[in-house]
Scaffold this motif. Structure first.
Motif, PDB file in Angstrom:
ATOM      1  N   UNK A  14       5.587   3.905  -2.813  1.00 54.04           N
ATOM      2  CA  UNK A  14       6.032   2.668  -2.179  1.00 54.04           C
ATOM      3  C   UNK A  14       7.086   1.963  -3.018  1.00 54.04           C
ATOM      4  N   UNK A  15       8.002   1.268  -2.343  1.00 53.08           N
ATOM      5  CA  UNK A  15       8.952   0.442  -3.086  1.00 53.08           C
ATOM      6  C   UNK A  15       8.202  -0.773  -3.626  1.00 53.08           C
ATOM      7  N   UNK A  16       8.832  -1.521  -4.521  1.00 51.05           N
ATOM      8  CA  UNK A  16       8.144  -2.636  -5.179  1.00 51.05           C
ATOM      9  C   UNK A  16       7.632  -3.681  -4.202  1.00 51.05           C
ATOM     10  N   UNK A  17       8.397  -3.998  -3.179  1.00 50.88           N
ATOM     11  CA  UNK A  17       7.960  -5.019  -2.220  1.00 50.88           C
ATOM     12  C   UNK A  17       6.686  -4.580  -1.503  1.00 50.88           C
ATOM     13  N   UNK A  18       6.646  -3.343  -1.081  1.00 50.70           N
ATOM     14  CA  UNK A  18       5.448  -2.849  -0.372  1.00 50.70           C
ATOM     15  C   UNK A  18       4.265  -2.685  -1.309  1.00 50.70           C
ATOM     16  N   UNK A  19       4.529  -2.210  -2.532  1.00 46.23           N
ATOM     17  CA  UNK A  19       3.443  -2.076  -3.504  1.00 46.23           C
ATOM     18  C   UNK A  19       2.846  -3.449  -3.800  1.00 46.23           C
ATOM     19  N   UNK A  20       3.693  -4.455  -3.995  1.00 47.87           N
ATOM     20  CA  UNK A  20       3.209  -5.810  -4.245  1.00 47.87           C
ATOM     21  C   UNK A  20       2.375  -6.314  -3.073  1.00 47.87           C
ATOM     22  N   UNK A  21       2.793  -6.015  -1.860  1.00 48.83           N
ATOM     23  CA  UNK A  21       2.064  -6.445  -0.671  1.00 48.83           C
ATOM     24  C   UNK A  21       0.662  -5.803  -0.642  1.00 48.83           C
ATOM     25  N   UNK A  22       0.571  -4.528  -0.957  1.00 50.47           N
ATOM     26  CA  UNK A  22      -0.724  -3.836  -0.976  1.00 50.47           C
ATOM     27  C   UNK A  22      -1.608  -4.421  -2.072  1.00 50.47           C
ATOM     28  N   UNK A  23      -1.031  -4.651  -3.238  1.00 49.48           N
ATOM     29  CA  UNK A  23      -1.810  -5.202  -4.351  1.00 49.48           C
ATOM     30  C   UNK A  23      -2.322  -6.592  -4.001  1.00 49.48           C
ATOM     31  N   UNK A  24      -1.480  -7.414  -3.397  1.00 47.20           N
ATOM     32  CA  UNK A  24      -1.915  -8.758  -3.017  1.00 47.20           C
ATOM     33  C   UNK A  24      -3.040  -8.707  -1.987  1.00 47.20           C
ATOM     34  N   UNK A  25      -2.991  -7.746  -1.089  1.00 46.94           N
ATOM     35  CA  UNK A  25      -4.063  -7.584  -0.098  1.00 46.94           C
ATOM     36  C   UNK A  25      -5.368  -7.188  -0.798  1.00 46.94           C
ATOM     37  N   UNK A  26      -5.273  -6.255  -1.744  1.00 49.82           N
ATOM     38  CA  UNK A  26      -6.464  -5.840  -2.499  1.00 49.82           C
ATOM     39  C   UNK A  26      -7.028  -7.003  -3.307  1.00 49.82           C
ATOM     40  N   UNK A  27      -6.141  -7.792  -3.901  1.00 49.94           N
ATOM     41  CA  UNK A  27      -6.572  -8.949  -4.678  1.00 49.94           C
ATOM     42  C   UNK A  27      -7.302  -9.943  -3.786  1.00 49.94           C
ATOM     43  N   UNK A  28      -6.724 -10.220  -2.625  1.00 51.62           N
ATOM     44  CA  UNK A  28      -7.350 -11.162  -1.689  1.00 51.62           C
ATOM     45  C   UNK A  28      -8.700 -10.636  -1.215  1.00 51.62           C
ATOM     46  N   UNK A  29      -8.772  -9.341  -0.920  1.00 52.10           N
ATOM     47  CA  UNK A  29     -10.032  -8.743  -0.475  1.00 52.10           C
ATOM     48  C   UNK A  29     -11.119  -8.825  -1.545  1.00 52.10           C
ATOM     49  N   UNK A  30     -10.691  -8.866  -2.815  1.00 51.21           N
ATOM     50  CA  UNK A  30     -11.653  -8.977  -3.919  1.00 51.21           C
ATOM     51  C   UNK A  30     -12.069 -10.421  -4.158  1.00 51.21           C
ATOM     52  N   UNK A  31     -11.476 -11.358  -3.400  1.00 51.48           N
ATOM     53  CA  UNK A  31     -11.864 -12.747  -3.519  1.00 51.48           C
ATOM     54  C   UNK A  31     -11.027 -13.567  -4.484  1.00 51.48           C
ATOM     55  N   UNK A  32      -9.876 -13.037  -4.884  1.00 50.06           N
ATOM     56  CA  UNK A  32      -8.985 -13.744  -5.802  1.00 50.06           C
ATOM     57  C   UNK A  32      -7.794 -14.277  -5.010  1.00 50.06           C
ATOM     58  N   UNK A  33      -7.358 -15.486  -5.342  1.00 51.09           N
ATOM     59  CA  UNK A  33      -6.194 -16.072  -4.698  1.00 51.09           C
ATOM     60  C   UNK A  33      -4.942 -15.316  -5.161  1.00 51.09           C
ATOM     61  N   UNK A  34      -4.266 -14.588  -4.268  1.00 48.48           N
ATOM     62  CA  UNK A  34      -3.101 -13.792  -4.666  1.00 48.48           C
ATOM     63  C   UNK A  34      -1.967 -14.619  -5.272  1.00 48.48           C
ATOM     64  N   UNK A  35      -1.899 -15.894  -4.945  1.00 47.92           N
ATOM     65  CA  UNK A  35      -0.829 -16.719  -5.493  1.00 47.92           C
ATOM     66  C   UNK A  35      -0.996 -16.975  -6.989  1.00 47.92           C
ATOM     67  N   UNK A  36      -2.165 -16.657  -7.531  1.00 52.42           N
ATOM     68  CA  UNK A  36      -2.406 -16.849  -8.962  1.00 52.42           C
ATOM     69  C   UNK A  36      -2.005 -15.631  -9.789  1.00 52.42           C
ATOM     70  N   UNK A  37      -1.552 -14.575  -9.121  1.00 50.84           N
ATOM     71  CA  UNK A  37      -1.194 -13.323  -9.810  1.00 50.84           C
ATOM     72  C   UNK A  37       0.298 -13.099  -9.700  1.00 50.84           C
ATOM     73  N   UNK A  38       0.950 -12.953 -10.852  1.00 52.25           N
ATOM     74  CA  UNK A  38       2.388 -12.698 -10.881  1.00 52.25           C
ATOM     75  C   UNK A  38       2.627 -11.198 -10.713  1.00 52.25           C
ATOM     76  N   UNK A  39       3.471 -10.843  -9.757  1.00 50.05           N
ATOM     77  CA  UNK A  39       3.796  -9.436  -9.509  1.00 50.05           C
ATOM     78  C   UNK A  39       5.309  -9.258  -9.479  1.00 50.05           C
ATOM     79  N   UNK A  40       5.940  -9.503 -10.617  1.00 55.33           N
ATOM     80  CA  UNK A  40       7.369  -9.286 -10.748  1.00 55.33           C
ATOM     81  C   UNK A  40       7.677  -7.842 -11.126  1.00 55.33           C
ATOM     82  N   UNK A  41       8.942  -7.578 -11.376  1.00 56.59           N
ATOM     83  CA  UNK A  41       9.386  -6.222 -11.736  1.00 56.59           C
ATOM     84  C   UNK A  41       8.623  -5.674 -12.945  1.00 56.59           C
TER      85      UNK A  41
END
Length: 76
Positions: A14-41
């Motif tokens: 996956x490109x970075x944008x899509x990988x970040x989107x998947x990671x944020x979904x996994x984070x949210x599913x685990x009960x963590x607020x995705x906005x608290x996680x930095x996913x830069x380059x």
């Protein structure tokens, strides 16, 4: 989501944008607020490095830690 080497290999394509989107979904599913996680380059490069070198045992342990977190348990 259960991670195995095949799923990891797919994530690594996956490109970075899509990988970040998947990671944020996994984070949210685990009960963590995705906005608290930095996913830069830099962070995504580190995640890619970790995923590419992860063993099946590493992936199983990560799944176990996520489940424990979701259930409110602390793991060692």
């Amino acid at each position: 989501m259960m991670l195995d080497k095949r799923a990891v290999d797919m994530l690594l394509t996956l490109d970075n944008a899509r990988l970040a989107m998947v990671i944020k979904k996994l984070i949210a599913d685990a009960g963590v607020d995705p906005s608290t996680v930095k996913l830069g380059e830099k962070e995504l490069a580190g995640i890619r490095t970790a995923l590419s070198s992860a063993t099946d045992d590493d992936l199983a342990r990560a799944g176990e830690l996520i489940e424990n977190f979701k259930n409110g348990k602390r793991s060692q």
